[in-house]
Design a protein around this motif. Sequence first.
Motif, mmCIF file in Angstrom:
data_model
loop_
_atom_site.group_PDB
_atom_site.id
_atom_site.type_symbol
_atom_site.label_atom_id
_atom_site.label_comp_id
_atom_site.label_asym_id
_atom_site.label_seq_id
_atom_site.Cartn_x
_atom_site.Cartn_y
_atom_site.Cartn_z
ATOM 1 N N LEU A 28 0.831 -1.200 0.000
ATOM 2 C CA LEU A 28 0.000 0.000 0.000
ATOM 3 C C LEU A 28 0.865 1.249 0.000
ATOM 4 O O LEU A 28 0.582 2.215 -0.694
ATOM 5 C CB LEU A 28 -0.923 0.004 1.231
ATOM 6 N N ASP A 29 1.942 1.228 0.748
ATOM 7 C CA ASP A 29 2.804 2.399 0.861
ATOM 8 C C ASP A 29 3.709 2.517 -0.369
ATOM 9 O O ASP A 29 4.402 1.565 -0.728
ATOM 10 C CB ASP A 29 3.658 2.297 2.127
ATOM 11 N N PRO A 30 3.754 3.704 -0.994
ATOM 12 C CA PRO A 30 4.556 3.849 -2.213
ATOM 13 C C PRO A 30 6.063 3.740 -2.003
ATOM 14 O O PRO A 30 6.770 3.280 -2.904
ATOM 15 C CB PRO A 30 4.173 5.235 -2.744
ATOM 16 N N TRP A 31 6.582 4.119 -0.844
ATOM 17 C CA TRP A 31 8.026 4.035 -0.630
ATOM 18 C C TRP A 31 8.440 2.583 -0.387
ATOM 19 O O TRP A 31 9.461 2.125 -0.892
ATOM 20 C CB TRP A 31 8.438 4.962 0.497
ATOM 21 N N ILE A 32 7.628 1.843 0.358
ATOM 22 C CA ILE A 32 7.874 0.401 0.506
ATOM 23 C C ILE A 32 7.774 -0.251 -0.867
ATOM 24 O O ILE A 32 8.607 -1.084 -1.240
ATOM 25 C CB ILE A 32 6.887 -0.237 1.509
ATOM 26 N N ARG A 33 6.771 0.144 -1.645
ATOM 27 C CA ARG A 33 6.567 -0.404 -2.987
ATOM 28 C C ARG A 33 7.781 -0.133 -3.890
ATOM 29 O O ARG A 33 8.221 -1.007 -4.636
ATOM 30 C CB ARG A 33 5.291 0.201 -3.589
ATOM 31 N N THR A 34 8.355 1.067 -3.803
ATOM 32 C CA THR A 34 9.540 1.393 -4.601
ATOM 33 C C THR A 34 10.683 0.443 -4.257
ATOM 34 O O THR A 34 11.348 -0.095 -5.151
ATOM 35 C CB THR A 34 9.970 2.858 -4.368
ATOM 36 N N HIS A 35 10.914 0.222 -2.976
ATOM 37 C CA HIS A 35 11.969 -0.705 -2.564
ATOM 38 C C HIS A 35 11.668 -2.120 -3.061
ATOM 39 O O HIS A 35 12.562 -2.813 -3.554
ATOM 40 C CB HIS A 35 12.120 -0.696 -1.036
ATOM 41 N N GLU A 36 10.404 -2.551 -2.942
ATOM 42 C CA GLU A 36 10.052 -3.900 -3.392
ATOM 43 C C GLU A 36 10.250 -4.054 -4.898
ATOM 44 O O GLU A 36 10.698 -5.099 -5.356
ATOM 45 C CB GLU A 36 8.608 -4.228 -3.004
ATOM 46 N N ARG A 37 9.918 -3.028 -5.662
ATOM 47 C CA ARG A 37 10.109 -3.099 -7.122
ATOM 48 C C ARG A 37 11.586 -3.268 -7.490
ATOM 49 O O ARG A 37 11.905 -3.777 -8.559
ATOM 50 C CB ARG A 37 9.533 -1.858 -7.798
ATOM 51 N N LEU A 38 12.457 -2.823 -6.606
ATOM 52 C CA LEU A 38 13.896 -2.972 -6.827
ATOM 53 C C LEU A 38 14.421 -4.285 -6.262
ATOM 54 O O LEU A 38 15.630 -4.513 -6.216
ATOM 55 C CB LEU A 38 14.643 -1.793 -6.196
ATOM 56 N N GLY A 39 13.520 -5.148 -5.808
ATOM 57 C CA GLY A 39 13.915 -6.468 -5.322
ATOM 58 C C GLY A 39 14.055 -6.594 -3.824
ATOM 59 O O GLY A 39 14.435 -7.652 -3.329
ATOM 60 N N ALA A 40 13.752 -5.542 -3.072
ATOM 61 C CA ALA A 40 13.857 -5.626 -1.614
ATOM 62 C C ALA A 40 12.664 -6.372 -1.039
ATOM 63 O O ALA A 40 11.584 -6.409 -1.637
ATOM 64 C CB ALA A 40 13.942 -4.229 -1.012
ATOM 65 N N ARG A 41 12.881 -6.930 0.127
ATOM 66 C CA ARG A 41 11.770 -7.581 0.830
ATOM 67 C C ARG A 41 11.769 -7.108 2.281
ATOM 68 O O ARG A 41 12.810 -6.737 2.831
ATOM 69 C CB ARG A 41 11.865 -9.101 0.746
ATOM 70 N N ILE A 42 10.601 -7.151 2.874
ATOM 71 C CA ILE A 42 10.453 -6.722 4.261
ATOM 72 C C ILE A 42 11.091 -7.765 5.178
ATOM 73 O O ILE A 42 10.828 -8.958 5.048
ATOM 74 C CB ILE A 42 8.967 -6.512 4.614
ATOM 75 N N LEU A 43 11.923 -7.275 6.096
ATOM 76 C CA LEU A 43 12.562 -8.148 7.079
ATOM 77 C C LEU A 43 11.862 -8.105 8.427
ATOM 78 O O LEU A 43 11.623 -9.131 9.048
ATOM 79 C CB LEU A 43 14.013 -7.714 7.304
#
Length: 193
Positions: free
Chosen positions: A118-133
């Motif tokens: 839902l959050d665009p900044w989390i989404r930006t990181h996820e689009r770059l391959g990041a995952r929530i730890l």
Amino acid sequence: MLLDADGVPVAAGWAVPLRWDGRAEALPSGYTDALVRAVEGHEQGVEPDTLVICGAIVTPSLKGQGLAGRMLTALREAGQDAGLPRVVAPVRPTTKARYPLTPIESFLRWRREDGTALDPWIRTHERLGARILAPAPVSQTMTGTVAEWEGWTDLALPESGDYVIPDGLSVLRVDRDADVGLYQEPNVWMRHR
């Protein structure tokens, strides 16, 4: 720093190196603790193995053009070039201020219908391959007198208690007897590939 064709800065970012064993439970408590660990590790001669992306800022008039993602990519590449195999970030969710009463542990799970964050900044990181730890419920702590908080927030704080403040990701806790306001900002730890 990212520059446009004329050499004008359009985005900037910063990160610090530290040692981390890769376990979520061994992460710093958040942004502030990452800075402390990086400085202390440097002073003690500890060899870093992780880059912590602390922030990225884009010129406001240029937002939405992919510069934030380019800045994050540049920071990751700088970490790789420095021989740091891991990259993490205590991400400050930009829309969390709309939900200051919601615990970060719940907020980080919220998804849009398409399955993206839902959050665009989390989404930006996820689009770059990041995952929530992990959540970082106390990533930064800010204190001040009641008068200081009234000035910073442009709010009257007439009694002790919790207050929703402008752009706050959580509530401000005011103790009038002790003349202190305490704000603990949550973030979300994310790991980049």
